[in-house]
Write an enzyme that holds these catalytic residues in place. Structure first.
Site, PDB file in Angstrom:
ATOM      1  N   GLY A 185     -20.332  16.055 -34.916  1.00 27.69           N
ATOM      2  CA  GLY A 185     -21.164  17.153 -34.443  1.00 27.69           C
ATOM      3  C   GLY A 185     -21.770  16.895 -33.086  1.00 27.69           C
ATOM      4  O   GLY A 185     -22.491  15.934 -32.900  1.00 27.69           O
ATOM      5  N   SER A 186     -21.512  17.724 -32.119  1.00 26.62           N
ATOM      6  CA  SER A 186     -21.935  17.416 -30.757  1.00 26.62           C
ATOM      7  C   SER A 186     -21.712  18.622 -29.854  1.00 26.62           C
ATOM      8  O   SER A 186     -21.420  19.714 -30.321  1.00 26.62           O
ATOM      9  CB  SER A 186     -21.149  16.211 -30.243  1.00 26.62           C
ATOM     10  OG  SER A 186     -19.789  16.318 -30.610  1.00 26.62           O
ATOM     11  N   ARG A 187     -21.835  18.376 -28.543  1.00 25.54           N
ATOM     12  CA  ARG A 187     -21.732  19.467 -27.576  1.00 25.54           C
ATOM     13  C   ARG A 187     -21.230  18.917 -26.241  1.00 25.54           C
ATOM     14  O   ARG A 187     -21.451  17.751 -25.922  1.00 25.54           O
ATOM     15  CB  ARG A 187     -23.112  20.098 -27.445  1.00 25.54           C
ATOM     16  CG  ARG A 187     -23.450  20.794 -26.173  1.00 25.54           C
ATOM     17  CD  ARG A 187     -24.844  21.364 -26.265  1.00 25.54           C
ATOM     18  NE  ARG A 187     -25.384  21.731 -24.969  1.00 25.54           N
ATOM     19  CZ  ARG A 187     -26.523  22.361 -24.787  1.00 25.54           C
ATOM     20  NH1 ARG A 187     -27.258  22.680 -25.818  1.00 25.54           N
ATOM     21  NH2 ARG A 187     -26.943  22.663 -23.573  1.00 25.54           N
TER      22      ARG A 187
END
Length: 227
Positions: A185-187
């Site tokens: 989960g990240s950006r």
């Protein structure tokens, strides 16, 4: 095909799952509990395999377009002040990756790496406005023939605990090739010139090395803007 950062984890997980299945088969007498343990172990293995997958993609390389560096959903399109490298206004496009997305980072454009830096930091949820400047992150700047310098930033999320960045200053990179990996989960934020044409919309789902994020603005013979 699986990402090289996950091959060791996948192997360890496989042996653990096999051990759980065998142990429950011989040492758990309750049939319902045995099935729960075995099904849960198999589901966990499937999730790990799904997370570390790295599908082969051939980018249609072009100097006129910036391609999505990751799979995910566009959550930010705005003009901002970029304070780390450019120290002026840029057009920011941010892509959020859920745990179910492919987490491979790919080079959004071909060119030479001018800047690559790792920053330790917090683990705010990836959609938090301050995650771009306060979370663990890496900043990479690529000098391109048509867009000039563009910047992308890998940002760890609330669950991510490791960012892998392959970009090294001075090396030449090719659009669509593996640039790194972010776990769980990240950006990724892109900082682009103000005079480019952003070709995606908010909440649009994008595919790494496939979806065009921005294009060079051109004018036809009649002076109409095209891209």
């Amino acid at each position: 095909m699986f990402h090289r950062e996950g091959q060791k984890i996948i192997l360890i997980t496989f042996f653990i799952v096999c051990a759980i299945i065998l142990a429950s088969q011989f040492y758990v007498d309750l049939l319902w509990l045995r099935w729960i343990l075995q099904i849960a172990a198999v589901i966990f293995l499937i999730l790990i395999l799904q997370f570390f997958r790295n599908p082969m993609r051939r980018a249609n390389k072009t100097f006129d377009e910036i391609l999505a560096p990751v799979d995910g959903k566009v959550v930010v399109i705005e003009e901002v002040e970029e304070t780390e490298y450019f120290k002026d206004k840029r057009r920011q496009v941010s892509i959020f990756m859920s745990p179910t997305n492919v987490h491979v980072t790919r080079y959004p454009a071909s060119g030479s790496v001018k800047f690559s830096k790792y920053h330790p930091g917090k683990y705010l949820v990836a959609w938090h406005p301050k995650s771009s400047t306060e979370n663990e992150r890496t900043t990479v700047v690529i000098r391109t023939p048509k867009f000039g310098d563009i910047l992308y930033r890998q940002i760890a999320g609330a669950l991510a605990r490791r960012i892998v960045n392959y970009a090294e200053e001075g090396e030449s990179v090719q659009q669509g090739e593996d640039a790194g990996f972010i776990k769980f989960g990240s950006r990724v934020d892109l900082f682009l010139p103000l005079d480019c044409a952003v070709t995606v919309k908010l909440n649009q789902k994008v595919v790494g090395a496939k979806t065009c994020i921005a294009a060079v603005v051109k004018k036809d013979e009649e002076g109409e803007i095209t891209y």
